[in-house]
Scaffold this active site. Structure first.
Site, PDB file in Angstrom:
ATOM      1  N   ASP A 132      -9.943  18.671   6.798  1.00 15.85           N
ATOM      2  CA  ASP A 132      -9.347  19.346   5.649  1.00 15.85           C
ATOM      3  C   ASP A 132      -9.498  20.859   5.801  1.00 15.85           C
ATOM      4  OD1 ASP A 132      -8.360  17.233   4.159  1.00 15.85           O
ATOM      5  OD2 ASP A 132     -10.256  16.890   3.125  1.00 15.85           O
ATOM      6  N   ARG A 182      -1.217  18.209   9.020  1.00 16.64           N
ATOM      7  CA  ARG A 182      -0.855  17.996   7.617  1.00 16.64           C
ATOM      8  C   ARG A 182      -0.501  19.349   6.995  1.00 16.64           C
ATOM      9  NH1 ARG A 182      -5.810  16.402   4.538  1.00 16.64           N
ATOM     10  NH2 ARG A 182      -5.459  14.325   5.386  1.00 16.64           N
TER      11      ARG A 182
END
Length: 306
Positions: A132, A182
């Site tokens: 992340d 992402r």
């Protein structure tokens, strides 16, 4: 203005104590976080996969300043991975600040070592890991760790936040063969010196970044609930001749569920980001900031239970 206040509250210890004492908070949190235990995460993973959706699991926690807490987070991921049996249909997402990146001194090396342990466990069960992205202050550190991990685990996924001015350049570097990226808009309050502030600017930046990723040989992961971006992603995929297994949609657990189901039924890979664990506060506040409808839902709950 409200989004700014909520994002500031996400990092406020005082606001956290107030919000967590509110009776409606747990019911609202359950909409976005399926539970605190590994068994909760595994149960919802099975349900989502049986519905035709893929999953990425995030054990909640960030900005860890305690070595034992970072170690406990790693152990939680190892326990989770030990229970996964779905291949890459169920992977994990890791915040590096939760596994030691924010520790003073050699935090980056601690985070790298801990992330390597998680990646090794993921490889053992045939799945993958995505790192992340957090505050812009950690972007360079996160990318350094990513590049080191990819020498051993080339499938480690990256995250790019379209709101940051730097992200187009980052996407050009990340859009390489085998690279999983992402692309999200960004859920952190960032200064205007490093990030776009207006929605229209962020949306335009997102589409520029997405075009770079779709045109490249990597694997784009389109993290958005925005109908216009979802449609644009599908048009770009067709434009660049991408097969259905060369990119995917991603959405958050509990948000736009009928659309998730529709996309999966239409043959798209639809991956759901599932957070779990007791450290839900920061995640919860960012979800309120993301969409006015989420805040309205919470305020109605407060009124109805007061």
């Amino acid at each position: 203005m409200m989004r700014t206040l909520l994002l500031a509250a996400a990092r406020s210890g005082r606001t956290r104590r107030v919000v967590e004492r509110m009776r409606p908070t747990r019911a609202m949190v359950n909409r976005f976080v399926p539970g605190a235990a590994t068994t909760d995460a595994l149960a919802v993973t099975g349900e989502l996969i049986r519905s035709g959706r893929a999953v990425t699991l995030d054990y909640l926690g960030e900005d860890t300043l305690d070595r034992s807490q970072a170690d406990a987070t790693v152990e939680a991921y190892l326990a989770l991975l030990g229970g996964l049996a779905y291949g890459t249909l169920a992977e994990v997402s890791v915040k590096l600040s939760a596994v030691g990146q924010a520790l003073p001194g050699d935090g980056e090396e601690i985070a790298l070592a801990n992330a390597r342990r998680i990646c090794t466990a993921a490889a053992d069960v045939g799945t993958t890991v995505t790192l992340d992205m957090e505050s812009h202050t950690t972007t360079d550190s996160t990318l350094r760790i990513l590049h080191k991990l990819r020498t051993e685990f080339p499938w480690v996924g990256a995250v790019a936040q379209a709101a940051l001015h730097r992200t187009e350049a980052d996407c050009r570097e990340l859009a390489a063969a085998g690279s999983r990226v992402r692309l999200c808009k960004g859920a952190y309050k960032e200064p205007e010196t490093v990030a776009y502030q207006k929605k229209a600017e962020i949306d335009a930046a997102y589409l520029r970044c997405l075009d770079i990723l779709m045109a490249g040989p990597g694997y784009p992961m389109v993290a958005s609930h925005d109908p216009a971006i979802i449609s644009s992603a599908q048009r770009m995929a067709a434009q660049y001749g991408r097969s259905a297994d060369s990119w995917e949609h991603q959405m958050l657990y509990g948000i736009r569920v009928p659309e998730q189901e529709r996309l999966a039924a239409a043959g798209y890979t639809m991956r759901v980001y599932v957070p779990y664990g007791g450290e839900y506060y920061g995640y919860f506040m960012r979800r309120l900031a993301e969409r006015p409808a989420n805040l309205t839902f919470f305020l109605r709950a407060l009124v109805s239970r007061s």
